[in-house]
Design an enzyme around this catalytic site. Sequence first.
Site, PDB file in Angstrom:
ATOM      1  N   HIS A 162       0.824  -1.220   0.000  1.00  0.00           N
ATOM      2  CA  HIS A 162       0.000   0.000   0.000  1.00  0.00           C
ATOM      3  C   HIS A 162       0.860   1.273   0.000  1.00  0.00           C
ATOM      4  CE1 HIS A 162      -0.141  -0.591   4.665  1.00  0.00           C
ATOM      5  NE2 HIS A 162       0.897   0.129   4.334  1.00  0.00           N
ATOM      6  N   HIS A 203      10.499  -3.604   3.230  1.00  0.00           N
ATOM      7  CA  HIS A 203      10.888  -2.200   3.204  1.00  0.00           C
ATOM      8  C   HIS A 203      11.305  -1.726   4.578  1.00  0.00           C
ATOM      9  CE1 HIS A 203       6.546  -1.808   4.109  1.00  0.00           C
ATOM     10  NE2 HIS A 203       6.621  -0.506   4.264  1.00  0.00           N
ATOM     11  N   HIS A 205      -1.279   4.683   9.806  1.00  0.00           N
ATOM     12  CA  HIS A 205       0.113   5.125   9.970  1.00  0.00           C
ATOM     13  C   HIS A 205       0.155   6.386  10.830  1.00  0.00           C
ATOM     14  CE1 HIS A 205       0.037   2.615   6.341  1.00  0.00           C
ATOM     15  NE2 HIS A 205       1.321   2.391   6.526  1.00  0.00           N
ATOM     16  N   GLU A 265       4.651  -5.160   8.363  1.00  0.00           N
ATOM     17  CA  GLU A 265       3.282  -4.969   7.844  1.00  0.00           C
ATOM     18  C   GLU A 265       2.726  -6.261   7.240  1.00  0.00           C
ATOM     19  OE1 GLU A 265       3.060  -0.236   6.696  1.00  0.00           O
ATOM     20  OE2 GLU A 265       3.342  -1.660   5.079  1.00  0.00           O
TER      21      GLU A 265
HETATM   22  C1  DHB Z   1       5.989   3.922   2.564  1.00  0.00           C
HETATM   23  C2  DHB Z   1       4.988   3.954   3.529  1.00  0.00           C
HETATM   24  C3  DHB Z   1       4.253   2.824   3.797  1.00  0.00           C
HETATM   25  O1  DHB Z   1       3.229   2.823   4.672  1.00  0.00           O
HETATM   26  C4  DHB Z   1       4.497   1.657   3.160  1.00  0.00           C
HETATM   27  O2  DHB Z   1       3.789   0.586   3.526  1.00  0.00           O
HETATM   28  C5  DHB Z   1       5.487   1.606   2.202  1.00  0.00           C
HETATM   29  C6  DHB Z   1       6.220   2.755   1.897  1.00  0.00           C
HETATM   30  C7  DHB Z   1       6.753   5.161   2.245  1.00  0.00           C
HETATM   31  O3  DHB Z   1       6.602   6.170   2.952  1.00  0.00           O
HETATM   32  O4  DHB Z   1       7.502   5.151   1.265  1.00  0.00           O
HETATM   33 FE    FE Z   2       2.489   1.071   5.324  1.00  0.00          FE
END
Ligand code: DHB
Ligand code: FE
Length: 280
Positions: free
Chosen positions: A12, A193, A59, A240
């Site tokens: 997402h 990530h 978030h 996540e």
């Molecule tokens: C980012 C934020 C998110 O919530 C995520 O799941 C992936 C990337 C971001 O800020 O790049």
């Molecule tokens: Fe996220």
Amino acid sequence: MAKIVAGVGMSHVPAIGVAIDSGNTDDEYWTPLFAGFEKSKQWINDQNPDVIIVVYNDHATAFSLELIPTFAIGCAAEYDIADEGWGARPVPRVVGHPELAWHMAQSLVLDEFDMTIVNNMEVDHGLTVPLSLMFDQPQEWPCPVVPICVNVVQFPPPTGNRCFNLGKAIRRAVESFDKDLKVVIFGTGGMSHQLQAERAGLINSQFDNDFLDMMANDPKKAAAIPHVDYLREAGSEGIELVMWHVMRGAIDEDAKEIHRHYHVPASNTAVGHIILENKK
Ligand code: DHB
Ligand code: FE
């Protein structure tokens, strides 16, 4: 009776929303990412669900560090789109399904999942980006949404196994709702990530693809992955992925893989996607 017919796992990433909102989906950078969702858009259009349950994390948008529900369910009639710092996304308001959501809240709590009940909440990219990837930019979203929020922002998040079992309880809740509704459930977030500190930008394609394989073929093994493995292998925000287990628990163990897509990069993130359909 209401019935969950399929589950969808998907990242997402907020930058995907920005690309859609600013009409940049045809840019060289973005075309391979969006190409992988063409089949998905067709599929969801053919499915034409009555309701979508979106499992996502807030978030620090509607909730802050002052109040952190481990699991929450949105029972509101409507959800405003949050301003996450650059204005609210220009997407339709999200319409809820209070009747199903309240039934689910009752069923889940009496089934010993102590959900926080949310009657007023702005929804952030965690919920809107998956809708945009599946439905583009419609005037109205094609169906109501029941949001399920999972804390993955502040330690300790729930275990994968707990999420998987919540998915099973969600299925029992939906299947005891006395109306013919076709329901699809989305599990969002991930893949690998890390947005902060020394390992920012970490991508682990091997881990991500193994995870997608397990989603398809061995959901119980996937649900048993410990937190520390997500942190080590998929980066701090890779946690996540526990939200995908909620989706996976809510569909058949032998659900059929319909479509899969994996792409790097989208912003600092690997994007993963899978569609799994119950056979009967
Ligand atoms: C980012 C934020 C998110 O919530 C995520 O799941 C992936 C990337 C971001 O800020 O790049
Ligand atoms: Fe996220």
